[in-house]
Scaffold this motif. Structure first.
Motif, short mmCIF file in Angstrom:
data_model
loop_
_atom_site.label_atom_id
_atom_site.label_comp_id
_atom_site.label_asym_id
_atom_site.label_seq_id
_atom_site.Cartn_x
_atom_site.Cartn_y
_atom_site.Cartn_z
N HIS A 92 0.85 -1.18 0.00
CA HIS A 92 0.00 0.00 0.00
C HIS A 92 0.89 1.24 0.00
CE1 HIS A 92 -3.55 -2.40 1.00
NE2 HIS A 92 -2.72 -3.08 1.77
N LYS A 93 0.43 2.28 -0.66
CA LYS A 93 1.15 3.56 -0.66
C LYS A 93 0.61 4.41 0.48
CE LYS A 93 3.20 2.80 -4.66
NZ LYS A 93 4.52 2.58 -4.93
N ALA A 143 12.34 12.23 10.23
CA ALA A 143 13.43 12.76 9.40
C ALA A 143 13.07 12.84 7.92
CB ALA A 143 14.67 11.88 9.57
N LEU A 144 12.00 12.19 7.50
CA LEU A 144 11.61 12.20 6.09
C LEU A 144 10.76 13.42 5.76
CD1 LEU A 144 10.55 8.47 5.48
CD2 LEU A 144 12.65 9.60 4.73
N ASP A 145 10.75 13.77 4.48
CA ASP A 145 9.83 14.79 3.98
C ASP A 145 8.41 14.28 4.27
OD1 ASP A 145 7.97 16.13 2.29
OD2 ASP A 145 9.53 16.59 0.85
N PRO A 146 7.55 15.10 4.86
CA PRO A 146 6.19 14.65 5.19
C PRO A 146 5.40 14.13 3.98
CG PRO A 146 6.62 16.78 6.19
CD PRO A 146 7.79 16.47 5.30
N ASP A 147 5.73 14.64 2.80
CA ASP A 147 5.03 14.21 1.59
C ASP A 147 5.69 13.02 0.90
OD1 ASP A 147 2.92 16.05 1.75
OD2 ASP A 147 4.20 17.62 0.89
N ALA A 148 6.78 12.53 1.46
CA ALA A 148 7.46 11.37 0.85
C ALA A 148 6.49 10.19 0.80
CB ALA A 148 8.70 11.01 1.65
N GLU A 149 6.48 9.53 -0.32
CA GLU A 149 5.59 8.37 -0.48
C GLU A 149 6.33 7.11 -0.04
OE1 GLU A 149 2.28 7.33 -3.68
OE2 GLU A 149 4.30 7.07 -4.48
N LEU A 150 5.65 6.33 0.78
CA LEU A 150 6.20 5.08 1.27
C LEU A 150 5.39 3.91 0.73
CD1 LEU A 150 6.63 5.97 5.05
CD2 LEU A 150 8.31 6.23 3.22
N GLU A 151 6.04 2.77 0.69
CA GLU A 151 5.38 1.53 0.34
C GLU A 151 5.32 0.70 1.61
OE1 GLU A 151 5.79 -1.43 -3.49
OE2 GLU A 151 7.51 -0.23 -2.89
N GLN A 152 4.10 0.34 2.03
CA GLN A 152 3.90 -0.44 3.24
C GLN A 152 3.48 -1.85 2.85
OE1 GLN A 152 0.96 1.13 5.93
NE2 GLN A 152 1.00 -0.67 7.21
N LEU A 156 6.35 -3.78 6.97
CA LEU A 156 7.66 -3.29 6.55
C LEU A 156 7.42 -2.07 5.69
CD1 LEU A 156 8.43 -6.14 7.51
CD2 LEU A 156 9.98 -6.28 5.57
N PHE A 157 8.26 -1.05 5.86
CA PHE A 157 8.11 0.22 5.14
C PHE A 157 9.35 0.50 4.31
CE2 PHE A 157 5.30 0.49 8.74
CZ PHE A 157 4.20 1.17 8.28
N PHE A 158 9.13 0.93 3.07
CA PHE A 158 10.20 1.27 2.14
C PHE A 158 9.85 2.59 1.46
CE2 PHE A 158 10.14 -3.29 2.52
CZ PHE A 158 11.48 -3.64 2.61
N GLU A 159 10.87 3.33 1.06
CA GLU A 159 10.65 4.54 0.28
C GLU A 159 10.15 4.10 -1.10
OE1 GLU A 159 13.56 7.71 0.52
OE2 GLU A 159 14.43 6.70 2.26
N ALA A 160 9.07 4.72 -1.55
CA ALA A 160 8.49 4.33 -2.84
C ALA A 160 9.38 4.69 -4.01
CB ALA A 160 7.10 4.96 -3.01
N VAL A 161 10.13 5.78 -3.90
CA VAL A 161 10.95 6.25 -5.01
C VAL A 161 12.13 5.33 -5.29
CG1 VAL A 161 12.43 8.15 -5.81
CG2 VAL A 161 10.28 8.65 -4.69
#
Length: 126
Positions: free
Chosen positions: A41-42, A79-88, A100-105
């Motif tokens: 999920h994003k 520490a991340l940009d609040p608008d950063a998209e994550l993949e959960q 588990l969480f990963f940066e989507a980019v």
């Protein structure tokens, strides 16, 4: 090994060694682990931060149920940009459940949160 499990293991190989990484690898090694909805999920970093700060505070104050990795995840999310998209990746097995969480980019590892299902069920019935 399932395709999604191989992909998560591959992503974790390039992650910097940390307590959070140890939690993720231990969780991912469970033999009966499954991806809850069949896909990731994003979520925005700010949304994940709000949710996990609340869960962490509830856990500490009310249920006293530890959430492995929650404090470390919160520190990373701050520490991340609040608008950063994550993949959960929401996962569950017979012993534990978590995400588990990963940066989507770039697919970089952000963190993991895990609870012991047996302890959680015992707390719920106590």
């Amino acid at each position: 090994m399932l395709t999604w499990k191989r992909e998560l293991a591959r992503r974790l190989k390039s992650a910097e060694a940390s307590e959070s990484l140890a939690v993720a690898r231990s969780f991912l090694s469970e033999p009966d682990l499954r991806l809850v909805s069949g896909h990731s999920h994003k979520v925005r970093a700010s949304e994940a931060l709000t949710l996990w700060k609340a869960r962490f505070e509830i856990s500490a104050a009310i249920t006293h149920q530890p959430i492995d990795g929650a404090k470390l995840l919160i520190e990373k999310l701050v520490a991340l940009d609040p608008d950063a998209e994550l993949e959960q990746f929401p996962l569950t097995g017979s012993q534990r459940a978590g995400s588990l969480f990963f940066e989507a980019v770039d697919g970089g590892f952000v963190g993991a949160v895990v609870v012991d299902r047996l302890e959680a069920e015992a707390q719920a019935t106590a």
